[in-house]
Write a protein that holds these residues in place. Structure first.
Motif, PDB file in Angstrom:
ATOM      1  N   UNK A  12       0.866  -1.172   0.000  1.00 39.80           N
ATOM      2  CA  UNK A  12       0.000   0.000   0.000  1.00 39.80           C
ATOM      3  C   UNK A  12       0.905   1.225   0.000  1.00 39.80           C
ATOM      4  N   UNK A  13       0.689   2.096  -0.977  1.00 41.19           N
ATOM      5  CA  UNK A  13       1.508   3.301  -1.055  1.00 41.19           C
ATOM      6  C   UNK A  13       0.638   4.454  -1.529  1.00 41.19           C
ATOM      7  N   UNK A  14       0.458   5.449  -0.655  1.00 41.05           N
ATOM      8  CA  UNK A  14      -0.428   6.561  -0.965  1.00 41.05           C
ATOM      9  C   UNK A  14       0.339   7.838  -1.263  1.00 41.05           C
ATOM     10  N   UNK A  15       1.523   7.673  -1.858  1.00 36.02           N
ATOM     11  CA  UNK A  15       2.302   8.791  -2.352  1.00 36.02           C
ATOM     12  C   UNK A  15       2.441   8.696  -3.868  1.00 36.02           C
ATOM     13  N   UNK A  16       3.427   9.397  -4.396  1.00 32.27           N
ATOM     14  CA  UNK A  16       3.684   9.404  -5.839  1.00 32.27           C
ATOM     15  C   UNK A  16       5.013   8.728  -6.136  1.00 32.27           C
ATOM     16  N   UNK A  17       5.155   8.292  -7.392  1.00 29.03           N
ATOM     17  CA  UNK A  17       6.444   7.786  -7.849  1.00 29.03           C
ATOM     18  C   UNK A  17       6.869   6.507  -7.153  1.00 29.03           C
ATOM     19  N   UNK A  20      10.557   2.071  -8.723  1.00 32.70           N
ATOM     20  CA  UNK A  20      11.553   1.024  -8.505  1.00 32.70           C
ATOM     21  C   UNK A  20      11.231   0.194  -7.274  1.00 32.70           C
ATOM     22  N   UNK A  21      10.704   0.824  -6.250  1.00 30.82           N
ATOM     23  CA  UNK A  21      10.310   0.076  -5.045  1.00 30.82           C
ATOM     24  C   UNK A  21       9.019  -0.709  -5.267  1.00 30.82           C
ATOM     25  N   UNK A  22       8.108  -0.117  -6.021  1.00 33.73           N
ATOM     26  CA  UNK A  22       6.839  -0.801  -6.270  1.00 33.73           C
ATOM     27  C   UNK A  22       7.021  -2.073  -7.088  1.00 33.73           C
ATOM     28  N   UNK A  23       8.080  -2.109  -7.917  1.00 37.43           N
ATOM     29  CA  UNK A  23       8.325  -3.286  -8.748  1.00 37.43           C
ATOM     30  C   UNK A  23       8.497  -4.559  -7.911  1.00 37.43           C
ATOM     31  N   UNK A  29      -1.565  -1.188  -3.958  1.00 36.33           N
ATOM     32  CA  UNK A  29      -2.742  -0.329  -3.848  1.00 36.33           C
ATOM     33  C   UNK A  29      -2.274   1.118  -3.884  1.00 36.33           C
ATOM     34  N   UNK A  30      -2.815   1.883  -4.832  1.00 38.19           N
ATOM     35  CA  UNK A  30      -2.386   3.258  -5.073  1.00 38.19           C
ATOM     36  C   UNK A  30      -3.599   4.179  -5.119  1.00 38.19           C
ATOM     37  N   UNK A  31      -3.346   5.476  -4.949  1.00 41.58           N
ATOM     38  CA  UNK A  31      -4.381   6.482  -5.123  1.00 41.58           C
ATOM     39  C   UNK A  31      -4.469   6.859  -6.599  1.00 41.58           C
ATOM     40  N   UNK A  32      -5.679   7.014  -7.102  1.00 37.97           N
ATOM     41  CA  UNK A  32      -5.840   7.290  -8.535  1.00 37.97           C
ATOM     42  C   UNK A  32      -5.243   8.633  -8.938  1.00 37.97           C
ATOM     43  N   UNK A  33      -5.195   9.597  -7.996  1.00 37.59           N
ATOM     44  CA  UNK A  33      -4.668  10.920  -8.347  1.00 37.59           C
ATOM     45  C   UNK A  33      -3.141  10.924  -8.443  1.00 37.59           C
ATOM     46  N   UNK A  34      -2.496   9.867  -7.951  1.00 38.32           N
ATOM     47  CA  UNK A  34      -1.045   9.898  -7.785  1.00 38.32           C
ATOM     48  C   UNK A  34      -0.270   9.354  -8.982  1.00 38.32           C
ATOM     49  N   UNK A  35      -0.936   8.667  -9.915  1.00 38.96           N
ATOM     50  CA  UNK A  35      -0.225   8.015 -11.004  1.00 38.96           C
ATOM     51  C   UNK A  35      -0.888   8.280 -12.342  1.00 38.96           C
ATOM     52  N   UNK A  36      -0.076   8.342 -13.362  1.00 33.44           N
ATOM     53  CA  UNK A  36      -0.564   8.556 -14.722  1.00 33.44           C
ATOM     54  C   UNK A  36      -0.790   7.198 -15.390  1.00 33.44           C
ATOM     55  N   UNK A 225       2.093  -6.357   5.116  1.00 30.56           N
ATOM     56  CA  UNK A 225       2.770  -5.127   4.742  1.00 30.56           C
ATOM     57  C   UNK A 225       2.703  -4.204   5.947  1.00 30.56           C
ATOM     58  N   UNK A 226       3.834  -3.575   6.272  1.00 34.14           N
ATOM     59  CA  UNK A 226       3.920  -2.696   7.438  1.00 34.14           C
ATOM     60  C   UNK A 226       4.377  -1.319   6.977  1.00 34.14           C
ATOM     61  N   UNK A 227       3.662  -0.281   7.402  1.00 32.74           N
ATOM     62  CA  UNK A 227       3.995   1.075   6.974  1.00 32.74           C
ATOM     63  C   UNK A 227       3.622   2.061   8.080  1.00 32.74           C
ATOM     64  N   UNK A 228       3.641   3.343   7.731  1.00 31.09           N
ATOM     65  CA  UNK A 228       3.224   4.380   8.668  1.00 31.09           C
ATOM     66  C   UNK A 228       1.732   4.648   8.524  1.00 31.09           C
ATOM     67  N   UNK A 229       1.198   5.500   9.379  1.00 38.14           N
ATOM     68  CA  UNK A 229      -0.239   5.768   9.417  1.00 38.14           C
ATOM     69  C   UNK A 229      -0.810   6.177   8.063  1.00 38.14           C
ATOM     70  N   UNK A 230      -0.088   7.025   7.332  1.00 39.78           N
ATOM     71  CA  UNK A 230      -0.587   7.569   6.083  1.00 39.78           C
ATOM     72  C   UNK A 230      -0.181   6.746   4.865  1.00 39.78           C
ATOM     73  N   UNK A 231       0.468   5.625   5.107  1.00 39.45           N
ATOM     74  CA  UNK A 231       0.886   4.721   4.025  1.00 39.45           C
ATOM     75  C   UNK A 231       1.719   5.451   2.972  1.00 39.45           C
ATOM     76  N   UNK A 232       2.642   6.262   3.452  1.00 39.05           N
ATOM     77  CA  UNK A 232       3.547   6.985   2.559  1.00 39.05           C
ATOM     78  C   UNK A 232       4.982   6.436   2.669  1.00 39.05           C
ATOM     79  N   UNK A 233       5.155   5.306   3.333  1.00 39.62           N
ATOM     80  CA  UNK A 233       6.463   4.646   3.427  1.00 39.62           C
ATOM     81  C   UNK A 233       6.398   3.340   2.657  1.00 39.62           C
ATOM     82  N   UNK A 234       7.330   3.164   1.739  1.00 38.98           N
ATOM     83  CA  UNK A 234       7.345   1.954   0.922  1.00 38.98           C
ATOM     84  C   UNK A 234       8.755   1.369   0.898  1.00 38.98           C
TER      85      UNK A 234
END
Length: 234
Positions: A12-17, A20-23, A29-36, A225-234
């Motif tokens: 789960x990643x709710x940031x942009x870009x 390489x880590x997402x691969x 799981x991503x936010x629709x506004x964050x990716x083209x 999967x373990x992350x921070x509250x806002x799921x901005x750590x990947x």
């Protein structure tokens, strides 16, 4: 195309870009506004399936006719009436846009609002049914949603046990108290009676806490999967 084995199952990643880590993950799981659409195509070409986040029980604070006069103060969101035709239309439109962008499925969040509004159970199940029909064979995952079982099990591919072992609070991250650990475990055993994929999602800000979450999930056979509250750590 999607048969290559990945070392990690679901992120789960709710940031942009951070492509390489997402691969490293089979599904993200991503936010629709964050990716083209182009970035989603790159992910798919690397055998990583992008899933779009979609909230069904809560909304942002911009006034709308489907809003209830009650808020979730933890997230500064407002509870919705899931039977409102405009809300249903907005969810279906958002899902349709996600598919057109190149997402391979959806992650359905805020299903547990039915514990506050039991009268919404039928409307939520009907909305999920419509999303299932719209997606066809694409993937559909639910965040918890225990009170929508058993019907939910026939509509989704899997369930994510959010805060299976650890969670966040206004005072910091912590292990769940014993009664909540047992509650989650009881639902894990219940879910294992269905033909569903099951994952854990936990929150931690220290190595020992993350280690606890990973070891407990591993003990019960759950990819986690373990992350921070806002799921901005990947």
């Amino acid at each position: 195309m999607f048969g290559i084995c990945k070392s990690k199952a679901l992120a789960f990643y709710y940031g942009r870009g951070r492509l390489l880590r997402l691969y490293r993950y089979a599904k993200v799981v991503l936010q629709t506004w964050a990716y083209t659409p182009q970035e989603l195509q790159i992910l798919r070409s690397r055998q990583t399936l992008p899933l779009a986040y979609l909230s069904l029980g809560e909304d942002q604070l911009v006034p709308s006719p489907w809003h209830r006069n009650a808020r979730n103060l933890d997230w500064n969101t407002v509870y919705v009436d899931p039977s409102h035709p405009d809300w249903v239309r907005s969810r279906l439109d958002e899902a349709r846009r996600a598919v057109e962008m190149g997402f391979e499925g959806l992650f359905l969040d805020t299903l547990d609002t039915v514990t506050l509004y039991p009268q919404d159970r039928g409307a939520l199940l009907e909305l999920i049914t419509q999303l299932r029909q719209l997606l066809g064979s694409r993937l559909l995952y639910a965040n918890r949603g225990f009170h929508l079982l058993p019907e939910l099990s026939g509509l989704v591919n899997g369930v994510v046990l959010e805060s299976f072992s650890t969670t966040w609070t206004p005072w910091g991250y912590r292990v769940l108290p014993a009664h909540e650990l047992e509650y989650n475990l009881s639902h894990l055993f219940r879910l294992q009676g269905y033909a569903l994929e099951i994952y854990a999602l936990d929150y931690a800000d220290q190595f020992w806490l993350e280690g606890y979450a990973r070891l407990r999930a591993m003990y019960y056979g759950l990819p986690t999967f373990v992350s921070n509250r806002d799921l901005t750590r990947i």
